[in-house]
Design an enzyme around this catalytic site. Structure first.
Site, mmCIF file in Angstrom:
data_model
loop_
_atom_site.group_PDB
_atom_site.id
_atom_site.type_symbol
_atom_site.label_atom_id
_atom_site.label_comp_id
_atom_site.label_asym_id
_atom_site.label_seq_id
_atom_site.Cartn_x
_atom_site.Cartn_y
_atom_site.Cartn_z
ATOM 1 N N HIS A 107 0.799 -1.233 0.000
ATOM 2 C CA HIS A 107 0.000 0.000 0.000
ATOM 3 C C HIS A 107 0.831 1.282 0.000
ATOM 4 O O HIS A 107 0.323 2.336 -0.349
ATOM 5 C CB HIS A 107 -0.913 0.060 1.230
ATOM 6 C CG HIS A 107 -1.981 -0.993 1.249
ATOM 7 N ND1 HIS A 107 -2.853 -1.165 0.203
ATOM 8 C CD2 HIS A 107 -2.318 -1.910 2.188
ATOM 9 C CE1 HIS A 107 -3.693 -2.161 0.499
ATOM 10 N NE2 HIS A 107 -3.380 -2.632 1.691
ATOM 11 N N ASP A 129 -3.381 -10.552 -1.969
ATOM 12 C CA ASP A 129 -3.845 -9.996 -0.706
ATOM 13 C C ASP A 129 -5.333 -9.627 -0.835
ATOM 14 O O ASP A 129 -5.807 -9.294 -1.922
ATOM 15 C CB ASP A 129 -3.018 -8.737 -0.419
ATOM 16 C CG ASP A 129 -3.104 -8.269 1.020
ATOM 17 O OD1 ASP A 129 -2.188 -8.589 1.798
ATOM 18 O OD2 ASP A 129 -4.085 -7.562 1.348
ATOM 19 N N HIS A 185 -6.686 -7.047 0.081
ATOM 20 C CA HIS A 185 -6.797 -5.618 -0.231
ATOM 21 C C HIS A 185 -6.110 -5.318 -1.559
ATOM 22 O O HIS A 185 -5.100 -5.941 -1.899
ATOM 23 C CB HIS A 185 -6.154 -4.789 0.881
ATOM 24 C CG HIS A 185 -6.741 -5.036 2.233
ATOM 25 N ND1 HIS A 185 -6.233 -6.003 3.077
ATOM 26 C CD2 HIS A 185 -7.790 -4.487 2.868
ATOM 27 C CE1 HIS A 185 -6.949 -6.027 4.189
ATOM 28 N NE2 HIS A 185 -7.912 -5.115 4.092
ATOM 29 N N ASP A 187 -4.773 -12.566 4.200
ATOM 30 C CA ASP A 187 -5.834 -11.957 5.004
ATOM 31 C C ASP A 187 -7.220 -12.161 4.398
ATOM 32 O O ASP A 187 -8.215 -11.714 4.962
ATOM 33 C CB ASP A 187 -5.566 -10.458 5.260
ATOM 34 C CG ASP A 187 -5.152 -9.724 4.007
ATOM 35 O OD1 ASP A 187 -5.088 -10.344 2.933
ATOM 36 O OD2 ASP A 187 -4.872 -8.512 4.102
#
Lengths: 615, 212
Positions: free
Chosen positions: A136, A172, A174, A261
Site C-alpha cells: 500500500h 492480498d 486488499h 488476510d
C-alpha cells in the site's frame, strides 16, 4: 546454485512492530517461522542474507522528504506539535510511529531486494520474503501498515538494471494500490491484483477499469471480487485471468504478494477463503513461473493477521510448495502446544480446512447473485486486457449455450499473389482443417508454440458463430487469419440481431506489408450475406504488435484503418469504454447495403451513450 | 466549496466569427466539449460539441461539412451563467434544472472561468474521499437531532480518523443515510462498535447483501 530456494527473513525483522494491540506486530515473524522450523521444512542454511536497503533504492519509489520524515519520527518520543506533519505523511493511526521504524522499514525492503536480486541473477530459482509485500505504501505516504513499498522498490531495481518484463501478482485481500500506482504507466511491469471489492473494503480502489496509462496501458489488471467469494470463486477468477495475462505479457520474472488476510478466520476481510485455496494458488503460481518465467519466482508474505489459525499455515504451505519439501501429515503438536494461550483461538491440527461444499464461502441467499457478479467481472477483465487469440487459447472452462452456426454461405477458396508463391485464401475453415494445417512461427506469439496457435484458431472455429478465414501457403502453412465472432455477452453491441464482430486480424511477421491483411478482409466480406449484416471491429492499441512493426501507435492506427476501409469499413465515433479508453483506439463498422433502417438506427443509437444533453 | 474553487479558470475561447471547423479543432485539441464564445473578453455565447456534430453516430467527416460557417450561427446566444462566489451546489442545481453540460462563470459580463460536469465530478470525488485509501462505512440513522453526533462519537472513541462524512435522505421516510470513509485498513472493529451501540451499519466485517 541455480534451482535452489531460500527464505529472506531473520529475527531482525521482528523490529517491524507497531506495538501491542496493533494487527501488524512482531509476533507475526516468530509465529510463522517457528512453524516452518517445527515442520522441518526450514533450516538455517535456507536463510538468504540481506542488508538494510540503501537510500538510493528507497528513492526509486519514495520522495526524499517522506523518507526523512520517517527517519525523524523514528525517535523515542515525538512532539505533539509534529502531529499535523505526521498526519500529512500518513504516520498516524494504522501507521503510528514507533521507535526504530526507519531501520525496520529499510530491513524489510532489504529482504525483498535480496530476494529479487538473487532470483534475477539466477542464483536462486525461487525466494520467499515472508515479512514483506508492503503493497500500500505510496510515494510520500504511509498507508495500511506499509511504511515503504518494498516490492515496488525491488521490482524497480530489477527493471532499471535489465530490459525485463516483470509480472506482479497480488493475492492480498486488499487492492495492491501502491504497487499499481508505482508502475501505472510502465510497460515493463504488469500488475495483477485479485482482491475484495473496494465497495466497503480498504483502500477502495482496484476497479476493473483501472487499466494503466500509456505506454503501460492494459498492464494494470484488477479483479475486484465480492465479499464471501470463497475458495472456488477465487480460484475460478484466478484461472480465467492470471495465466492468460502471463501468456500475453511474456514476463521474465514473477513477483507475488501472497497476503493471506482473505482467510475466513482473518479479521480484516470478508473473502472467506481457506488454506485449501492458498495451497492451490501456490501450485498454480509455481507452474506459471516455470511455464512463463523460466522458473524465476519471488513470493512475499503480504497481509494476514490471525497468528494462530492463518498466517503460520499459509506461510508453511507456500514455502513447502516453493521448496518442494513435504509437510508432515499434521501440524506439529509441539508447535501448537507452544502457541496455545488462554483466551486465544487454538491453532488447528490440520493444514487444510475441513472440506466444504463447492461454494464454500457463499452459503445462503445472495450466493447466485455474487457468483454472477464475479463472473461478469472476470469476463469484463478478460475482454479488456486479453487479445482474442489469448482468450481463445485460455478459455473459461465452462460451456456457453450455443446459437448454431450461420448457415448462409458455403466455404470458398481464393488466391492472393504474394512474393514467391501465391497464397490460398479459405473461409469458413472447419476446426478439423485448421488442426491439419501448419502455422507460421512469425505470429505475434501470444502463445509461443505454433501448435498452440493452431489450436487457438480451431477453438474459434468451434465457437457457435465463430468463423475463421485463413491465408495459407501451398504447403499448408497458415500465414494470416481473420476471426469473426459473436460479440461477447454483456458487451454493448452484444444483443443486436444481425451483428458480428471481427475479433482478430493477424498476419505472421515475415508476411506483412504484402497486402495479405487487406486481401483477407476483402475476401472475408465478399459473400453476399454480409450485405444483411453489420460487422464491427475495435482496434485496441495495447493489443498491437508495435515492437515488431516498429510503428508508433498512431501510425499503426492509420495502417489498420486503411486496411479496414478497403474492405468497406468506416470509422465511427463511440464512447464504448474499451475504445474510448485510449486516443489511439479505433472503432470501425461495415454496414451491409441491405441492413434495414431500424437495425441501423438501433446500432447507431448505441454508439454514444454517456453524452448527456449538451448546451 | 465555491464555484471559484471548482471551475477551470481562463478557459480556451473562440470569437463569434471563427469558423465551426476552428472551434471543432480547438475542442479536439483540448479534449473538451464546450467552448465559451467571447468578444473583447465579454461572454456572447457558448458552443457545445453537440451543436457542431448534430448526429454523433455519423462518421466524423460528415460533420466537417458544417466547417466553413461561423460559430455565431450555431452557438447558444444567451447561455445560463453563474458567478464565481456562488456555492458549487447552486451551480449543480442550475446544470440539472436546465439540462446543460456547462456554466460559463461570469463577473460583470466578463468571462472568468467555466464550470463543467467534469468539474462537478471532481468535487464529488473530493466530497466522498474516494481518492484516498480508506474504508467505506454506511449507516442508516433515525432522522432526529443528535443521531449523527452519537454515531460519530462511537467512531471517535476508537481513535479512527474519518476522512469524509456525507449524508442523504435515507431508504425509508424518517431515516437518513450516511456514507463515511474511515482512514484505516482495520475498519471491522468500527462497524462492530457501531452495531453494538445500536446503529444500523454496513462495512468491512458486515458487508450486507450485494445490492446495498
Amino acid at each position: 546454485l541455480s534451482g535452489a530456494c531460500a527464505v529472506a527473513a531473520d529475527e531482525r525483522l521482528a523490529a517491524y512492530d507497531f506495538g501491542p494491540g496493533h494487527p501488524f506486530q512482531s509476533g507475526r515473524l516468530e509465529a510463522g517461522l517457528s512453524l516452518l522450523r517445527a515442520a522441518r521444512i526450514l533450516g538455517d542454511d535456507d536463510l538468504l542474507p540481506f542488508r538494510p536497503a540503501a537510500a538510493a533504492d528507497l528513492e526509486l519509489i519514495h520522495d526524499r522528504d517522506y523518507l526523512e520524515a520517517v527517519a525523524r519520527f523514528s525517535g523515542p518520543a515525538t512532539q505533539a506539535a509534529d502531529q499535523v506533519e505526521a498526519v500529512s505523511f500518513g504516520l498516524v493511526g494504522d501507521n503510528r510511529p514507533f521507535p526504530g521504524m526507519d531501520a525496520a522499514a529499510r530491513l524489510v525492503a532489504g529482504a525483498t531486494i535480496a530476494a529479487v536480486d538473487a532470483v534475477a541473477a539466477d542464483d536462486l530459482a525461487h525466494a520467499f520474503a515472508p515479512v514483506a509485500g508492503l503493497h500500500h505504501a505510496q510515494r510520500r505516504r504511509a498507508v495500511g501498515f506499509c511504511l515503504v513499498n518494498d516490492v515496488a522498490i525491488a521490482i524497480a531495481r530489477c527493471t532499471r538494471a535489465r530490459p525485463w518484463r516483470v509480472l506482479y501478482v497480488d493475492l492480498d485481500a486488499h487492492h495492491g494500490d501502491g504497487v499499481q500506482a508505482a508502475f501505472y504507466d510502465d510497460p515493463q511491469v504488469c500488475t495483477v491484483s485479485l482482491h475484495e471489492t473496494g465497495r466497503y473494503l480498504f483502500p477502495g480502489s482496484g476497479e476493473v477499469h483501472e487499466l494503466g496509462r500509456p505506454p503501460g496501458a492494459g498492464r494494470s489488471v484488477n479483479l475486484p471480487l465480492e465479499p464471501r467469494t470463497g475458495d472456488a470463486g477465487f480460484l475460478e477468477a484466478f484461472d480465467a485471468v492470471v495465466e492468460p495475462v502471463a501468456a500475453a505479457f511474456r514476463p521474465d520474472l514473477l513477483v507475488t504478494q501472497n497476503g493471506c488476510d482473505g482467510h475466513v478466520d482473518d479479521p480484516l476481510s470478508d473473502l472467506a477463503l481457506t488454506t485449501r485455496c492458498f495451497r492451490e494458488l501456490g501450485r498454480r503460481l509455481h507452474r506459471l513461473a516455470h511455464r512463463h518465467c523460466q522458473g524465476r519466482w519471488v513470493a512475499t508474505g503480504g497481509g494476514g493477521y490471525d497468528l494462530d489459525r492463518v498466517v503460520p499455515r499459509a506461510w508453511a504451505l507456500l514455502w513447502s510448495e516453493m521448496s518442494g519439501r513435504r509437510l508432515p501429515a499434521r501440524v506439529p503438536a509441539a508447535w501448537r502446544a507452544a502457541r496455545a494461550r488462554p483466551a486465544e483461538p487454538e491453532a488447528p491440527a490440520s493444514w487444510l480446512h475441513p472440506r466444504t461444499p463447492r461454494r464454500s464461502g457463499a452459503p445462503g441467499p445472495g450466493a447466485h447473485e455474487l457468483e454472477a457478479r464475479n463472473q461478469r467481472t472476470v469476463r469484463a477483465v478478460r475482454r479488456l486486457v486479453l487479445p482474442l487469440p489469448v482468450r481463445a487459447a485460455y478459455p473459461i472452462p465452462r460451456g456457453r449455450a450455443g446459437a448454431g452456426r450461420l448457415p448462409w454461405w458455403e466455404p470458398r477458396a481464393g488466391e492472393h499473389p504474394a512474393p514467391g508463391e501465391p497464397l490460398v485464401l479459405r473461409d469458413r475453415c472447419p476446426a478439423s482443417l485448421l488442426r491439419r494445417l501448419g502455422v507460421d512461427p512469425g505470429f505475434h506469439a501470444f502463445v509461443r508454440e505454433p501448435e498452440r496457435e493452431r489450436e487457438v484458431l480451431a477453438r474459434i472455429a468451434e465457437e457457435p458463430a465463430g468463423e475463421v478465414v485463413v491465408a495459407h501457403t501451398g504447403e499448408g502453412l497458415v500465414v494470416g487469419y481473420v476471426a469473426v465472432i459473436d460479440p461477447e455477452p454483456g458487451t454493448r453491441f452484444a444483443s443486436l440481431p444481425g451483428l458480428l464482430e471481427v475479433g482478430a486480424v493477424e498476419v505472421a511477421a515475415g508476411w506483412r506489408r504484402g497486402g495479405v491483411a487487406s486481401a483477407l478482409l476483402r475476401f472475408t466480406v465478399e459473400p453476399d450475406a454480409f450485405e444483411d449484416l453489420i460487422l464491427i471491429a475495435s482496434g485496441l492499441a495495447w493489443h498491437w504488435d508495435l515492437e515488431q512493426s516498429g510503428l508508433s501507435a498512431m501510425a499503426y492506427r492509420r495502417v489498420l484503418r486503411r486496411v479496414f476501409e478497403v474492405a468497406g469499413f468506416e470509422q465511427l465515433r463511440t464512447d464504448e469504454p474499451e475504445v474510448a479508453y485510449h486516443a489511439a483506439n479505433l472503432f470501425m463498422a461495415r454496414i451491409g447495403t441491405r441492413v434495414t433502417a431500424a437495425r441501423r438506427a438501433a446500432f447507431t443509437s448505441r454508439l454514444i451513450r454517456g453524452q448527456r444533453a449538451a448546451q | 466549496v465555491l464555484v471559484a474553487d471548482a471551475m477551470t479558470s481562463g478557459p480556451v475561447t473562440v470569437a463569434p466569427d471563427a469558423s465551426v471547423a476552428a472551434a471543432l479543432a480547438a475542442m479536439r485539441r483540448g479534449r473538451f466539449r464546450h467552448l465559451p464564445v467571447t468578444a473583447g473578453g465579454e461572454l456572447v455565447g457558448v458552443v457545445a460539441l453537440g451543436d457542431l456534430e448534430p448526429s454523433s453516430g455519423l462518421p466524423v467527416e460528415t460533420a466537417e461539412a458544417l466547417g466553413g460557417r461561423p460559430v455565431a450561427e450555431v452557438m447558444s446566444g444567451s447561455p445560463v451563467t453563474v458567478s464565481p462566489d456562488e456555492p458549487v451546489e447552486v451551480a449543480a442545481r442550475l446544470l440539472a434544472e436546465h439540462a446543460i453540460g456547462c456554466l460559463p462563470v461570469v463577473t460583470d459580463d466578463l468571462l472568468v472561468g467555466i464550470l463543467t460536469e467534469s468539474d462537478l465530478f471532481h468535487v464529488l470525488l473530493r466530497l466522498f474521499g474516494v481518492d484516498e485509501p480508506s474504508s467505506r462505512i454506511t449507516l442508516v440513522l433515525p432522522d432526529v437531532p443528535g443521531a449523527l453526533g452519537r454515531a460519530m462519537t462511537v467512531v471517535g472513541e476508537l481513535g479512527v480518523n474519518l476522512l469524509t462524512v456525507v449524508t442523504e435522505p435515507g431508504p425509508a421516510p424518517g431515516t437518513r443515510g450516511v456514507v463515511c470513509r474511515a482512514g484505516t485498513i482495520n475498519a471491522a472493529p468500527v462497524v462492530a462498535a457501531l452495531i453494538a451501540a445500536g446503529f444500523t451499519a454496513s462495512g468491512p466485517g458486515q458487508p450486507g447483501p450485494p445490492d446495498r
